[in-house]
Design an enzyme around this catalytic site. Structure first.
Site, short mmCIF file in Angstrom:
data_model
loop_
_atom_site.label_atom_id
_atom_site.label_comp_id
_atom_site.label_asym_id
_atom_site.label_seq_id
_atom_site.Cartn_x
_atom_site.Cartn_y
_atom_site.Cartn_z
N HIS A 61 0.87 -1.19 0.00
CA HIS A 61 0.00 0.00 0.00
C HIS A 61 0.90 1.24 0.00
O HIS A 61 1.30 1.74 1.04
CB HIS A 61 -0.90 -0.02 1.25
CG HIS A 61 -1.89 1.10 1.31
ND1 HIS A 61 -3.25 0.90 1.20
CD2 HIS A 61 -1.74 2.43 1.48
CE1 HIS A 61 -3.88 2.06 1.30
NE2 HIS A 61 -2.98 3.01 1.47
N GLY A 69 -2.52 16.17 -0.78
CA GLY A 69 -3.32 17.19 -1.44
C GLY A 69 -4.47 17.67 -0.58
O GLY A 69 -5.24 18.54 -0.98
N HIS A 224 -5.01 0.67 7.88
CA HIS A 224 -4.92 1.72 8.92
C HIS A 224 -5.63 1.29 10.22
O HIS A 224 -6.09 2.13 10.99
CB HIS A 224 -5.53 3.06 8.47
CG HIS A 224 -5.15 3.51 7.09
ND1 HIS A 224 -3.91 3.34 6.58
CD2 HIS A 224 -5.88 4.14 6.13
CE1 HIS A 224 -3.88 3.85 5.34
NE2 HIS A 224 -5.06 4.32 5.05
N ASP A 285 2.18 2.77 3.72
CA ASP A 285 1.42 3.95 3.27
C ASP A 285 2.42 5.00 2.76
O ASP A 285 2.19 6.20 2.84
CB ASP A 285 0.57 4.53 4.40
CG ASP A 285 -0.64 5.33 3.90
OD1 ASP A 285 -0.88 5.34 2.68
OD2 ASP A 285 -1.33 5.94 4.74
ZN ZN Z 1 -5.51 5.45 3.37
#
Ligand code: ZN
Length: 389
Positions: A61, A69, A224, A285
């Site tokens: 991931h 952003g 997460h 991540d």
């Molecule tokens: Zn995420």
């Protein structure tokens, strides 16, 4: 050919002191002792005495084209570069889009994945972003999975988050059904990688789908899960029903103080709860944005998620919580490779891809990294850099 001598081999199961022989892209022998006495073959020998050898890490991931952003345009994070990946021991990466599915596109994601493959690592991507319905590359989820080799699932779609599309149960169920059939037709996992946010809805939508349809709990890989204590506890229950869990390793001190559970601590809890470690993965991540706030919740800076956090979480779990190394390392090798059906990845096995990490057995420091039979990092030096580095 490369002959690696006398390393402690974690396949990820610890299989003892072995020699490993690499030819081309593949591991062609794993023996107690390999001796080759031929002047016809050029062999480079690597002395791995006092070193651990792991499968190359699978980071499933990563925002390879940049993420973020969420604090307006200037907070869009940059693309990842090869040296950040390989210096973290990562040899296989699954790229994804996140909150921004407008200025970040599937065509761009796929092109970046092809680029990283050309530079030497193995890459895959998820189709979609936070938003539902999913904006696919071709006509729909099914055709993306069936026609595009690198697309192995859908994600990261957002649930339980103020940034999600607030989808209905029926919409998510349809999406998962398409991912499942697309996976069946293409021999891929067709996994749905779900971004879990901070809302109290927790894992409700997935659990309802599993309860009321034929879609198995293993079609989903929620990520997460360690972002707050409530979600983490819900995740423990979810895993006890057979579900997969993904923990995110990149974080800031502030998030940990705000109630996030460190991955090392999370792994310890998984072991204590007798949950099968094969249901657990960790991902970085990487290249996503990590906002930093002051005491008054004003944005004071942004950091970028780093892939080096992946192996650091493994080492922390071993050093601080006595998690067995073979269990901790499986969450970034065998488990993601198996759950995502990545062929010839995640294990040190005969005829598997020659993706290896060599690290000091005491300090755990990564010393060398081999991807598809080529040195990316050698004796603490990145030897293969990205095209523009
Ligand atoms: Zn995420």
């Amino acid at each position: 050919m490369i002959l690696i001598k006398n390393g402690n081999v974690y396949s990820p199961k610890f299989i003892g002191k072995k020699d490993i022989l690499i030819a081309g892209l593949k591991i062609i022998a794993i023996e107690d002792s390999i001796e080759i006495n031929s002047s016809d073959i050029s062999i480079e020998t690597y002395d791995a005495k006092g070193k651990n050898i792991y499968p190359g890490f699978v980071d499933a991931h990563v925002h390879i084209t940049g993420g973020g952003g969420e604090g307006s345009y200037k907070t869009r994070t940059p693309e990842i570069v090869l040296s950040d990946i390989v210096s973290a021991g990562v040899t296989t990466i699954v790229g994804c889009l996140g909150t921004d599915g407008i200025t970040r596109t599937m065509t761009n994601l796929l092109a970046k994945a092809y680029g990283l493959s050309e530079e030497g690592i193995s890459t895959y991507v998820y189709t979609g972003s936070y938003q539902i319905p999913v904006k696919t590359l071709t006509e729909n989820i099914l055709s993306d999975l069936v026609l595009i080799e690198k697309i192995i699932g859908v994600g990261e779609v957002a649930l339980a988050d103020h940034r999600s599309s607030a989808p209905s149960i029926a919409e998510v169920r349809r999406l998962a059904a398409d991912a499942r059939v697309g996976g069946m037709l293409s021999g891929k996992a067709g996994i749905v990688n779900v971004h879990m946010g901070d809302s109290d809805e927790l894992l409700y939508i997935i659990e309802e789908i599993v309860k009321k349809s034929d879609i198995p709990i293993t079609q989903f890989l929620p990520t997460h899960i360690n972002r707050n204590k409530k979600l983490f506890e819900a995740g423990i229950n979810y895993a006890k029903k057979g579900g997969y869990l993904d923990f995110t390793t990149s974080t800031t001190k502030q998030f940990l103080e705000d109630g996030e559970v460190s991955c090392a601590k999370a792994l310890k809890r998984i072991i204590d709860e007798n949950i099968d470690i094969s249901q657990i993965t960790m991902t970085s991540d990487g290249q996503g944005s990590l906002p930093q706030f002051d005491k008054n919740n004003q944005l004071i800076g942004l950091k970028i998620g780093k892939q080096e956090s992946l192996y650091r979480a493994v080492v922390d779990a071993v050093n601080k919580y006595n998690v067995p190394l073979e269990d901790a390392i499986s969450t970034i090798t065998a488990n993601p490779a198996t759950i995502l059906k990545l062929k010839n990845k995640g294990f040190i096995k005969l005829n598997y891809d020659a993706d290896l990490v060599i690290a000091d057995q005491n300090s755990f420091k990564i010393e060398s990294v081999i991807a598809k039979g080529i040195y990316m990092v050698k004796n603490n030096e990145v030897v293969k850099k990205g095209t523009f580095e």
